[in-house]
Motif scaffolding. Structure first.
Motif, PDB file in Angstrom:
ATOM      1  N   PHE A  19      98.082 -78.648  60.301  1.00 16.17           N
ATOM      2  CA  PHE A  19      98.460 -78.452  58.904  1.00 16.17           C
ATOM      3  C   PHE A  19      99.012 -79.735  58.292  1.00 16.17           C
ATOM      4  O   PHE A  19      98.727 -80.052  57.124  1.00 16.17           O
ATOM      5  N   ALA A  20      99.819 -80.467  59.042  1.00 20.13           N
ATOM      6  CA  ALA A  20     100.386 -81.712  58.525  1.00 20.13           C
ATOM      7  C   ALA A  20      99.290 -82.702  58.169  1.00 20.13           C
ATOM      8  O   ALA A  20      99.401 -83.448  57.180  1.00 20.13           O
ATOM      9  N   ALA A  21      98.214 -82.709  58.958  1.00 17.38           N
ATOM     10  CA  ALA A  21      97.091 -83.594  58.664  1.00 17.38           C
ATOM     11  C   ALA A  21      96.408 -83.197  57.357  1.00 17.38           C
ATOM     12  O   ALA A  21      96.057 -84.059  56.537  1.00 17.38           O
ATOM     13  N   THR A  22      96.236 -81.907  57.137  1.00 12.37           N
ATOM     14  CA  THR A  22      95.559 -81.464  55.911  1.00 12.37           C
ATOM     15  C   THR A  22      96.403 -81.724  54.673  1.00 12.37           C
ATOM     16  O   THR A  22      95.858 -81.886  53.577  1.00 12.37           O
ATOM     17  N   ARG A  23      97.712 -81.763  54.827  1.00 12.99           N
ATOM     18  CA  ARG A  23      98.617 -81.935  53.685  1.00 12.99           C
ATOM     19  C   ARG A  23      99.127 -83.375  53.550  1.00 12.99           C
ATOM     20  O   ARG A  23      99.977 -83.641  52.694  1.00 12.99           O
ATOM     21  N   ASP A  24      98.648 -84.285  54.389  1.00 19.34           N
ATOM     22  CA  ASP A  24      99.119 -85.682  54.362  1.00 19.34           C
ATOM     23  C   ASP A  24     100.633 -85.770  54.500  1.00 19.34           C
ATOM     24  O   ASP A  24     101.291 -86.585  53.846  1.00 19.34           O
ATOM     25  N   ALA A  25     101.180 -84.935  55.370  1.00 19.93           N
ATOM     26  CA  ALA A  25     102.627 -84.942  55.577  1.00 19.93           C
ATOM     27  C   ALA A  25     103.083 -86.245  56.220  1.00 19.93           C
ATOM     28  O   ALA A  25     104.203 -86.710  55.979  1.00 19.93           O
ATOM     29  N   GLN A  26     102.229 -86.833  57.035  1.00 18.48           N
ATOM     30  CA  GLN A  26     102.466 -88.141  57.650  1.00 18.48           C
ATOM     31  C   GLN A  26     101.116 -88.836  57.759  1.00 18.48           C
ATOM     32  O   GLN A  26     100.065 -88.177  57.700  1.00 18.48           O
ATOM     33  N   PRO A  27     101.110 -90.160  57.936  1.00 16.08           N
ATOM     34  CA  PRO A  27      99.833 -90.856  58.136  1.00 16.08           C
ATOM     35  C   PRO A  27      99.071 -90.267  59.319  1.00 16.08           C
ATOM     36  O   PRO A  27      99.663 -89.902  60.335  1.00 16.08           O
ATOM     37  N   ILE A  28      97.765 -90.172  59.192  1.00 15.62           N
ATOM     38  CA  ILE A  28      96.957 -89.486  60.186  1.00 15.62           C
ATOM     39  C   ILE A  28      97.053 -90.144  61.560  1.00 15.62           C
ATOM     40  O   ILE A  28      97.106 -89.457  62.592  1.00 15.62           O
ATOM     41  N   GLU A  29      97.121 -91.464  61.620  1.00 14.06           N
ATOM     42  CA  GLU A  29      97.218 -92.131  62.926  1.00 14.06           C
ATOM     43  C   GLU A  29      98.572 -91.841  63.567  1.00 14.06           C
ATOM     44  O   GLU A  29      98.669 -91.716  64.796  1.00 14.06           O
ATOM     45  N   GLN A  30      99.603 -91.728  62.764  1.00 12.67           N
ATOM     46  CA  GLN A  30     100.922 -91.388  63.293  1.00 12.67           C
ATOM     47  C   GLN A  30     100.923 -89.967  63.857  1.00 12.67           C
ATOM     48  O   GLN A  30     101.504 -89.716  64.922  1.00 12.67           O
ATOM     49  N   LEU A  31     100.251 -89.058  63.178  1.00 11.33           N
ATOM     50  CA  LEU A  31     100.161 -87.686  63.683  1.00 11.33           C
ATOM     51  C   LEU A  31      99.425 -87.653  65.016  1.00 11.33           C
ATOM     52  O   LEU A  31      99.812 -86.914  65.925  1.00 11.33           O
ATOM     53  N   TRP A  32      98.376 -88.445  65.131  1.00  4.13           N
ATOM     54  CA  TRP A  32      97.665 -88.491  66.401  1.00  4.13           C
ATOM     55  C   TRP A  32      98.574 -89.015  67.513  1.00  4.13           C
ATOM     56  O   TRP A  32      98.598 -88.466  68.616  1.00  4.13           O
ATOM     57  N   ASP A  33      99.313 -90.067  67.227  1.00  3.06           N
ATOM     58  CA  ASP A  33     100.230 -90.609  68.234  1.00  3.06           C
ATOM     59  C   ASP A  33     101.289 -89.581  68.624  1.00  3.06           C
ATOM     60  O   ASP A  33     101.675 -89.485  69.799  1.00  3.06           O
ATOM     61  N   HIS A  34     101.744 -88.791  67.664  1.00  8.17           N
ATOM     62  CA  HIS A  34     102.721 -87.745  67.983  1.00  8.17           C
ATOM     63  C   HIS A  34     102.126 -86.725  68.949  1.00  8.17           C
ATOM     64  O   HIS A  34     102.830 -86.201  69.827  1.00  8.17           O
TER      65      HIS A  34
END
Length: 238
Positions: A180-195
């Motif tokens: 969901f965070a990816a769809t809403r741009d809650a954080q940069p996509i590469e940062q979400l992947w690293d998380h």
């Protein structure tokens, strides 16, 4: 297993309007899905991504280089006829979300997990009214049914094309919240992947990198980024 690939048979690639969206034509003939359905896409942006993939093929057609085409095919052939089942499967991640299962040691890893994952759980609570609670260890402990139900409703609200992309965002990360965070741009996509790979990154720093594991992770990351691009191309619209 055969390595045979179909040869390129067309000279021109074009995006055209269809009755309910946009399609791609090869030498004036519309592309169809593997199940022979019309490849009708909801936005010009997505159709242009698909057209670019077909246009980039050289002597042989390599489906591995066509993520947008594969996503559109999946949306039409697989998600449309079983939307509820796919949505339910993805919603189940909410009850066992990666972000909720924490280490009890060492303290550095515990702190890193809290710093990276707590803000995402807070974001989900603020955005969807769904509070998922962390716990220590890997043994499953059910979340609040109402929180899971609220997230489930959000998954079911996605259309077939959005859900096709969302499926990769969730399954590759292991987290409904990250999806969901990816769809809403809650954080940069590469940062979400690293998380989503925080534990693996920790282990690599501790014990050293494994080349085979790193190569596999790179492929998964590429698929995750492609899923985000696909979702955005559908959601932006014409």
């Amino acid at each position: 297993m055969s390595d045979w690939k179909p040869k390129r048979f067309w000279k021109t690639t074009a995006v055209t309007e269809a009755e309910t969206g946009y399609t791609v034509q090869l030498d004036g003939r519309p592309v169809r899905t593997p199940a022979k359905a019309a490849l009708i896409m909801p936005s010009r942006q997505l159709a242009e991504l698909v057209a670019a993939e077909w246009d980039a093929q050289e002597d042989q057609v390599d489906p591995g280089t066509m993520p947008a085409t594969r996503g559109a095919n999946a949306a039409i052939d697989k998600v449309v006829p079983q939307h509820a089942e796919v949505a339910d499967m993805l919603a189940e991640y909410g009850d066992s979300d990666l972000l909720c299962y924490r280490a009890d040691a060492p303290v550095e890893l515990v702190d890193q997990q809290a710093a990276a994952w707590d803000p995402l759980l807070d974001w989900a609570a603020d955005t969807y009214g769904a509070r998922l609670e962390p716990r220590t260890g890997v043994i499953h402990a059910p979340q609040d049914p109402e929180a899971v139900a609220r997230l489930r409703r959000e998954v079911h609200a996605l259309d077939a094309f959005q859900l096709a992309a969302f499926s990769d965002l969730v399954s590759l990360s292991g987290s409904l919240v990250i999806g969901f965070a990816a769809t809403r741009d809650a954080q940069p996509i590469e940062q979400l992947w690293d998380h989503s790979r925080l534990d693996e990154i920790w282990q690599a720093k501790l014990w050293g990198k494994d080349e085979e594991a790193e190569a596999h992770a790179a492929l998964k990351k590429a698929s995750f980024l492609n899923a985000k691009r696909f979702f955005d191309s559908v959601t932006i619209g014409d």
